[in-house]
Enzyme design. Structure first.
Site, PDB file in Angstrom:
ATOM      1  N   MET A   1     -15.961  18.276 -18.722  1.00 23.33           N
ATOM      2  CA  MET A   1     -15.547  18.532 -17.601  1.00 23.33           C
ATOM      3  C   MET A   1     -17.135  17.849 -16.811  1.00 23.33           C
ATOM      4  O   MET A   1     -16.825  17.547 -15.582  1.00 23.33           O
ATOM      5  CB  MET A   1     -14.974  19.627 -16.922  1.00 23.33           C
ATOM      6  CG  MET A   1     -13.982  20.321 -17.789  1.00 23.33           C
ATOM      7  SD  MET A   1     -13.157  21.155 -16.417  1.00 23.33           S
ATOM      8  CE  MET A   1     -14.096  22.436 -16.297  1.00 23.33           C
TER       9      MET A   1
ATOM     10  N   GLN B   1      -6.089  23.111 -14.971  1.00 27.15           N
ATOM     11  CA  GLN B   1      -7.107  24.789 -15.433  1.00 27.15           C
ATOM     12  C   GLN B   1      -7.294  25.454 -14.404  1.00 27.15           C
ATOM     13  O   GLN B   1      -7.856  26.635 -14.873  1.00 27.15           O
ATOM     14  CB  GLN B   1      -7.997  24.354 -16.527  1.00 27.15           C
ATOM     15  CG  GLN B   1      -8.649  23.465 -16.319  1.00 27.15           C
ATOM     16  CD  GLN B   1      -9.477  23.255 -17.471  1.00 27.15           C
ATOM     17  OE1 GLN B   1      -9.007  22.101 -18.354  1.00 27.15           O
ATOM     18  NE2 GLN B   1     -10.714  23.980 -17.719  1.00 27.15           N
TER      19      GLN B   1
ATOM     20  N   LEU C   1     -22.832  17.333 -17.371  1.00 29.88           N
ATOM     21  CA  LEU C   1     -23.632  17.284 -18.472  1.00 29.88           C
ATOM     22  C   LEU C   1     -24.450  18.005 -18.966  1.00 29.88           C
ATOM     23  O   LEU C   1     -25.430  17.810 -17.695  1.00 29.88           O
ATOM     24  CB  LEU C   1     -23.527  16.198 -19.363  1.00 29.88           C
ATOM     25  CG  LEU C   1     -22.201  15.571 -19.638  1.00 29.88           C
ATOM     26  CD1 LEU C   1     -22.320  14.336 -20.721  1.00 29.88           C
ATOM     27  CD2 LEU C   1     -21.518  16.466 -19.639  1.00 29.88           C
ATOM     28  N   HIS C   2     -25.136  18.829 -19.525  1.00 31.42           N
ATOM     29  CA  HIS C   2     -26.002  20.159 -19.856  1.00 31.42           C
ATOM     30  C   HIS C   2     -26.212  19.172 -21.146  1.00 31.42           C
ATOM     31  O   HIS C   2     -25.400  19.130 -22.330  1.00 31.42           O
ATOM     32  CB  HIS C   2     -26.768  21.376 -19.393  1.00 31.42           C
ATOM     33  CG  HIS C   2     -24.485  21.923 -19.962  1.00 31.42           C
ATOM     34  ND1 HIS C   2     -24.885  22.495 -20.431  1.00 31.42           N
ATOM     35  CD2 HIS C   2     -23.572  22.232 -19.010  1.00 31.42           C
ATOM     36  CE1 HIS C   2     -23.659  23.176 -20.924  1.00 31.42           C
ATOM     37  NE2 HIS C   2     -23.203  22.677 -19.467  1.00 31.42           N
TER      38      HIS C   2
ATOM     39  N   HIS D   1     -23.738  20.326 -24.101  1.00 32.72           N
ATOM     40  CA  HIS D   1     -23.034  19.363 -24.412  1.00 32.72           C
ATOM     41  C   HIS D   1     -23.713  18.153 -24.921  1.00 32.72           C
ATOM     42  O   HIS D   1     -22.729  18.066 -25.758  1.00 32.72           O
ATOM     43  CB  HIS D   1     -22.238  18.717 -22.727  1.00 32.72           C
ATOM     44  CG  HIS D   1     -21.950  19.022 -21.609  1.00 32.72           C
ATOM     45  ND1 HIS D   1     -22.214  19.609 -20.474  1.00 32.72           N
ATOM     46  CD2 HIS D   1     -20.593  19.950 -22.202  1.00 32.72           C
ATOM     47  CE1 HIS D   1     -21.414  20.594 -20.215  1.00 32.72           C
ATOM     48  NE2 HIS D   1     -20.226  20.668 -20.438  1.00 32.72           N
TER      49      HIS D   1
ATOM     50  N   GLN E   1     -11.630  30.461 -25.378  1.00 34.51           N
ATOM     51  CA  GLN E   1     -10.900  28.462 -24.904  1.00 34.51           C
ATOM     52  C   GLN E   1     -10.517  28.327 -26.487  1.00 34.51           C
ATOM     53  O   GLN E   1     -10.463  27.353 -26.955  1.00 34.51           O
ATOM     54  CB  GLN E   1     -12.336  28.067 -24.216  1.00 34.51           C
ATOM     55  CG  GLN E   1     -11.222  26.667 -24.832  1.00 34.51           C
ATOM     56  CD  GLN E   1     -11.784  26.024 -23.580  1.00 34.51           C
ATOM     57  OE1 GLN E   1     -11.482  25.578 -21.626  1.00 34.51           O
ATOM     58  NE2 GLN E   1     -12.974  25.416 -23.473  1.00 34.51           N
TER      59      GLN E   1
HETATM   60  N1  LIG Z   1     -23.951  26.533 -23.203  1.00 36.98           N
HETATM   61  C1  LIG Z   1     -23.471  26.384 -24.149  1.00 36.98           C
HETATM   62  N2  LIG Z   1     -23.538  26.068 -25.249  1.00 36.98           N
HETATM   63  C2  LIG Z   1     -22.579  24.909 -26.379  1.00 36.98           C
HETATM   64  N3  LIG Z   1     -21.468  24.939 -25.994  1.00 36.98           N
HETATM   65  C3  LIG Z   1     -21.106  24.863 -24.417  1.00 36.98           C
HETATM   66  C4  LIG Z   1     -22.465  24.834 -23.518  1.00 36.98           C
HETATM   67  N4  LIG Z   1     -21.797  25.457 -22.061  1.00 36.98           N
HETATM   68  C5  LIG Z   1     -20.769  24.374 -22.454  1.00 36.98           C
HETATM   69  N5  LIG Z   1     -20.575  24.280 -23.487  1.00 36.98           N
HETATM   70  C6  LIG Z   1     -18.693  23.803 -24.302  1.00 36.98           C
HETATM   71  O1  LIG Z   1     -19.085  22.762 -23.792  1.00 36.98           O
HETATM   72  C7  LIG Z   1     -17.487  22.113 -23.587  1.00 36.98           C
HETATM   73  C8  LIG Z   1     -17.679  21.199 -22.163  1.00 36.98           C
HETATM   74  O2  LIG Z   1     -17.192  22.036 -21.006  1.00 36.98           O
HETATM   75  P1  LIG Z   1     -17.400  22.482 -20.047  1.00 36.98           P
HETATM   76  O3  LIG Z   1     -17.405  20.855 -18.999  1.00 36.98           O
HETATM   77  O4  LIG Z   1     -16.526  23.571 -19.188  1.00 36.98           O
HETATM   78  O5  LIG Z   1     -18.611  22.571 -19.287  1.00 36.98           O
HETATM   79  P2  LIG Z   1     -19.272  23.774 -18.915  1.00 36.98           P
HETATM   80  O6  LIG Z   1     -20.911  23.818 -18.986  1.00 36.98           O
HETATM   81  O7  LIG Z   1     -18.835  25.238 -19.934  1.00 36.98           O
HETATM   82  O8  LIG Z   1     -19.266  24.011 -16.994  1.00 36.98           O
HETATM   83  P3  LIG Z   1     -18.285  25.513 -16.911  1.00 36.98           P
HETATM   84  O9  LIG Z   1     -19.104  27.082 -17.710  1.00 36.98           O
HETATM   85  O10 LIG Z   1     -19.331  25.754 -15.195  1.00 36.98           O
HETATM   86  O11 LIG Z   1     -17.039  25.711 -17.181  1.00 36.98           O
HETATM   87  C9  LIG Z   1     -16.829  23.301 -23.898  1.00 36.98           C
HETATM   88  O12 LIG Z   1     -15.885  22.891 -25.127  1.00 36.98           O
HETATM   89  C10 LIG Z   1     -17.664  24.511 -23.673  1.00 36.98           C
HETATM   90  O13 LIG Z   1     -17.147  25.660 -24.334  1.00 36.98           O
HETATM   91  C1  LIG Z   2     -12.407  21.975 -23.067  1.00 39.72           C
HETATM   92  C2  LIG Z   2     -12.373  21.725 -21.999  1.00 39.72           C
HETATM   93  C3  LIG Z   2     -12.706  20.149 -21.765  1.00 39.72           C
HETATM   94  C4  LIG Z   2     -10.736  21.233 -21.278  1.00 39.72           C
HETATM   95  O1  LIG Z   2     -10.184  20.811 -19.926  1.00 39.72           O
HETATM   96  C5  LIG Z   2     -12.587  22.343 -20.713  1.00 39.72           C
HETATM   97  O2  LIG Z   2     -11.833  23.875 -20.581  1.00 39.72           O
HETATM   98  C6  LIG Z   2     -13.974  22.608 -20.453  1.00 39.72           C
HETATM   99  O3  LIG Z   2     -15.291  22.278 -20.276  1.00 39.72           O
HETATM  100  O4  LIG Z   2     -14.291  24.099 -21.161  1.00 39.72           O
HETATM  101  N1  BAL Z   3     -15.482  25.698 -19.512  1.00 39.66           N
HETATM  102  C1  BAL Z   3     -14.702  26.019 -19.349  1.00 39.66           C
HETATM  103  C2  BAL Z   3     -13.724  25.643 -18.537  1.00 39.66           C
HETATM  104  C3  BAL Z   3     -13.006  26.133 -17.156  1.00 39.66           C
HETATM  105  O1  BAL Z   3     -13.995  26.559 -16.877  1.00 39.66           O
HETATM  106  O2  BAL Z   3     -11.957  25.696 -16.226  1.00 39.66           O
END
Ligand SMILES: Nc1ncnc2c1ncn2[C@@H]1O[C@H](COP(=O)(O)OP(=O)(O)OP(=O)(O)O)[C@@H](O)[C@H]1O
Ligand SMILES: CC(C)(CO)[C@@H](O)C(=O)[O-]
Ligand code: BAL
Length: 282
Positions: A29, A60, A32-33, A36, A154
């Site tokens: 979503m 979602q 990025l960090h 990602h 998830q």
């Molecule tokens: N710290 C992390 N380490 C490994 N994978 C991660 C991490 N944070 C997020 N991801 C993965 O990156 C993908 C995209 O996640 P997303 O864009 O929702 O970011 P997020 O950092 O999880 O955001 P938020 O926690 O605010 O929902 C998902 O598969 C998520 O599990």
């Molecule tokens: C897998 C995903 C990109 C679906 O919108 C979201 O849930 C997330 O960022 O973890």
């Molecule tokens: N990283 C999970 C997506 C969400 O919080 O909706």
């Protein structure tokens, strides 16, 4: 390179398929960090063509303010990907490109894995995740798709989705990337102050405590201890702390032998909701 339209994405992917390249999808979503970027790195190891989707999926979100305030920074995201992974295709569609006029989630039966924790506290969330991921899989037709263990429930939902929809995708789970203080990297961390980020390390400390106590303490004792940790931090609100078996993701109060367990946590810092989890005995 950036693509917004599905037709253009598919034209580019045809080239990869014609060259018999393996296609990997990293759904995100945005904002990025390094969590990602680690997923993209894993994808690059086994796929010649990687697609990163950046799409804040409205179906979602169960909370309008969470959707509105979700960090968005496409320019910076593109610059990060370009500098580390210049061959990646970035697919960043508009909502209408994915949903047309009907911004609604499909209903799935994921069974017990969505009954508790995120499924319980974010009503409809996993139907929204299932809807977007099914659509992305149909558009990209990836050989592999990469998801972080930070969102462990998830990850299990996606595995179940692949089973239900019989899509030929291999789902790869990737380890959680953390700050030095243990806080899991998360796009929502951008909404915290530096002081809150430091204090938010208690989420990981709580998980580590659970792990260290798991063999010698009952689950009730562990839960009492975790509640105590949070009581010392009034600006944090513990939404849930659960220990669940990895297969069914059903929270339990009693340990069975030869069963792998994880601890799961969700907590609010003001109105920012953070989640994390840890393997306890495997
Ligand atoms: N710290 C992390 N380490 C490994 N994978 C991660 C991490 N944070 C997020 N991801 C993965 O990156 C993908 C995209 O996640 P997303 O864009 O929702 O970011 P997020 O950092 O999880 O955001 P938020 O926690 O605010 O929902 C998902 O598969 C998520 O599990
Ligand atoms: C897998 C995903 C990109 C679906 O919108 C979201 O849930 C997330 O960022 O973890
Ligand atoms: N990283 C999970 C997506 C969400 O919080 O909706």
């Amino acid at each position: 390179m950036l693509v917004n339209q599905t037709s253009k994405l598919q034209t580019k992917l045809k080239k990869a398929v014609n060259k018999q390249q393996k296609v990997g999808l990293v759904p995100t979503m945005g904002a990025l960090h390094s969590g990602h970027l680690a997923l993209i790195g894993e994808a690059q190891k086994i796929c010649e063509q990687v697609v990163v989707s950046i799409f804040v999926n409205p179906t979602q979100f169960n909370n309008a303010s969470d959707l509105e305030k979700y960090p968005r920074n496409l320019e910076q995201d593109l610059a990060q990907i370009q500098s580390s992974y210049p061959n990646v295709i970035v697919f960043a569609p508009e909502v209408s490109e994915i949903y047309g006029k009907n911004v609604a989630a499909e209903e799935f039966d994921f069974g017990s894995i969505t009954t508790f924790m995120e499924g319980e506290y974010r009503a409809g969330h996993f139907n929204g995740v299932g809807t977007i991921i099914k659509r992305l899989f149909n558009l990209v037709k990836p050989d592999f798709a990469f998801f972080g263990e930070k969102d462990f429930q998830q990850l299990r939902v996606i595995q179940k989705l692949v089973e239900i929809t019989e899509q030929p995708v291999k789902v790869v789970g990737c380890a959680t990337q953390r700050e030095v203080n243990g806080l899991a990297k998360s796009s929502r961390n951008q909404r915290l102050t530096e002081e809150q980020k430091e204090k938010a390390a208690i989420i990981y400390q709580a998980l580590e405590t659970a792990k260290n106590k798991f063999n010698q303490s009952s689950i009730a004792e562990i839960k009492t201890e975790i509640k105590g940790i949070f009581e010392a931090y009034p600006e944090f609100e513990l939404e849930y702390f659960e220990i669940a078996d990895v297969k069914h993701l059903v929270p339990t109060e009693t340990k069975q032998t030869n069963t792998p367990y994880r601890a799961f946590i969700a907590a609010f810092v003001n109105e920012v909701r953070l989640i994390d989890n840890i393997a306890l005995n495997y």
